[in-house]
Write an enzyme that holds these catalytic residues in place. Structure first.
Site, PDB file in Angstrom:
ATOM      1  CG  ASN A 295      -1.707   1.227   1.423  1.00 34.59           C
ATOM      2  OD1 ASN A 295      -1.784   2.057   0.518  1.00 34.59           O
ATOM      3  ND2 ASN A 295      -2.326   1.374   2.586  1.00 34.59           N
TER       4      ASN A 295
ATOM      5  CE  LYS B 103      -0.012   3.300   4.786  1.00 34.35           C
ATOM      6  NZ  LYS B 103      -0.065   3.462   6.236  1.00 34.35           N
TER       7      LYS B 103
ATOM      8  CG  HIS C  56      -5.787   1.749   5.114  1.00 35.99           C
ATOM      9  ND1 HIS C  56      -5.389   2.699   6.022  1.00 35.99           N
ATOM     10  CD2 HIS C  56      -4.750   0.898   4.973  1.00 35.99           C
ATOM     11  CE1 HIS C  56      -4.145   2.439   6.401  1.00 35.99           C
ATOM     12  NE2 HIS C  56      -3.733   1.346   5.783  1.00 35.99           N
TER      13      HIS C  56
ATOM     14  CD  GLU D  74      -3.025   5.400   6.790  1.00 33.99           C
ATOM     15  OE1 GLU D  74      -2.968   5.469   5.548  1.00 33.99           O
ATOM     16  OE2 GLU D  74      -2.103   4.893   7.465  1.00 33.99           O
TER      17      GLU D  74
ATOM     18  CD  GLU E 134      -3.667  -2.773   7.226  1.00 34.51           C
ATOM     19  OE1 GLU E 134      -2.514  -2.940   6.804  1.00 34.51           O
ATOM     20  OE2 GLU E 134      -4.338  -1.773   6.968  1.00 34.51           O
TER      21      GLU E 134
ATOM     22  N   GLY F  50       2.217   1.972  10.830  1.00 34.02           N
ATOM     23  CA  GLY F  50       3.143   3.098  10.705  1.00 34.02           C
ATOM     24  C   GLY F  50       3.814   3.479  12.010  1.00 34.02           C
TER      25      GLY F  50
ATOM     26  CB  SER G 122       5.081  -1.991  12.079  1.00 35.09           C
ATOM     27  OG  SER G 122       4.617  -0.669  12.314  1.00 35.09           O
TER      28      SER G 122
HETATM   29  C1  PEP Z   1      -0.890  -0.019   6.152  1.00 27.23           C
HETATM   30  O1  PEP Z   1      -1.086   1.188   6.176  1.00 27.23           O
HETATM   31  O2  PEP Z   1      -1.676  -0.765   5.544  1.00 27.23           O
HETATM   32  C2  PEP Z   1       0.283  -0.532   6.850  1.00 27.23           C
HETATM   33  C3  PEP Z   1       0.300  -1.792   7.182  1.00 27.23           C
HETATM   34  O3  PEP Z   1       1.272   0.366   7.115  1.00 27.23           O
HETATM   35  P1  PEP Z   1       2.726   0.064   7.754  1.00 27.23           P
HETATM   36  O4  PEP Z   1       3.219  -1.209   7.122  1.00 27.23           O
HETATM   37  O5  PEP Z   1       3.544   1.250   7.374  1.00 27.23           O
HETATM   38  O6  PEP Z   1       2.513  -0.089   9.206  1.00 27.23           O
END
Ligand code: PEP
Length: 252
Positions: free
Chosen positions: A9, A11, A97, A99, A169, A175, A215
């Site tokens: 992703n 973003k 997601h 966000e 998630e 993040g 992460s």
């Molecule tokens: C995400 O935003 O889907 C995600 C998993 O981000 P990160 O790997 O940066 O934690």
């Protein structure tokens, strides 16, 4: 058999030339090291999608979007429809997601409508679910994930549900550099698979791909993916590096 998948992703990162260079590098790598029985999906910004979809030709490497409109077409300034995404050659879209849920106030009903519109246009949906830290601390994480799935995708008939990939998630891990432990990931993935079995039966549950996101990076991917109910990852930050992303795919 359920599919093993790593989805990146991107973003809101990378200008067009940078994104094209990244996709070209990943495609080149998987042409020389062909994927076997797994898939890598690059979920790019809309701007990149047409060109990235066109350039990807390594087997098992595909393009996807990060969001779509719930509307079919029309006067929705700034929006991008599922049909437009499909017309680029992309095959997948991320819906729900965290966000999008928090910054753009996308609620369960809206996400169900987006999912339905994506499926109507023959896109596969990566449907995200996951609790925030306070919900986990209050021991509400199972209830939150259950509600998100029930309202978002358990409303679908079986043949449509089968086109969905679930991404768990935990929001506190996105993040932040804090990863769920393999045991925490497995516990929730197992819970999700049991929910799917309760709704659609064991065969469907066995075929459902459930990704972990939060992460995940090359150094911790293998231990997360070793869990029996973790079928791959949805990768944010680490998907912006060719080497990291390819190593995560290799860890699967
Ligand atoms: C995400 O935003 O889907 C995600 C998993 O981000 P990160 O790997 O940066 O934690």
């Amino acid at each position: 058999m359920r599919k093993k998948i790593v989805a990146g992703n991107w973003k809101m990162n990378m200008e067009l030339s940078e994104g094209v260079a990244l996709a070209t590098g990943i495609n080149k790598y998987f042409k020389s090291e062909p994927l076997k029985e797994k898939e890598a999906i690059l979920c790019t910004p809309f701007i990149h999608l047409g060109i990235v979809s066109t350039l990807l030709n390594a087997p098992g490497v595909t393009a996807g979007a990060q969001n779509c409109s719930e509307h079919k077409s029309g006067a929705y300034t700034g929006e991008v429809s599922a049909a437009m995404i499909r017309s680029t050659g992309a095959s997948t879209v991320i819906i729900g997601h965290s966000e999008r849920r928090s910054y753009y106030h996308e609620d369960d009903m809206l996400l169900a409508a987006k999912t339905a519109e994506a499926l109507r246009n023959n896109l596969r949906v990566i449907f995200c679910c996951g609790e925030v830290l306070s919900e986990r601390e209050d021991n509400n994480h199972f209830a939150v994930v259950k509600r998100q799935l029930e309202k978002g995708i358990f409303v679908l008939p079986e043949e449509e549900f089968r086109k969905c990939i679930i991404a768990y998630e935990p929001v506190w891990a996105i993040g932040t550099g804090v990863t769920a432990t393999p045991a925490q990931a497995q516990e929730m993935h197992h819970f999700i698979r049991e929910l799917v079995a309760g709704k659609y039966g064991k065969n469907v549950a066995d075929d459902t791909t459930i990704l972990y996101g939060g992460s995940c990076k090359a150094s911790n991917a293998a231990e997360l993916f070793a869990n029996p109910d973790v079928d791959g990852g949805l990768i944010g930050g680490a998907s912006l590096s060719r080497e990291e992303f390819c190593n995560i795919v290799n860890a699967l």
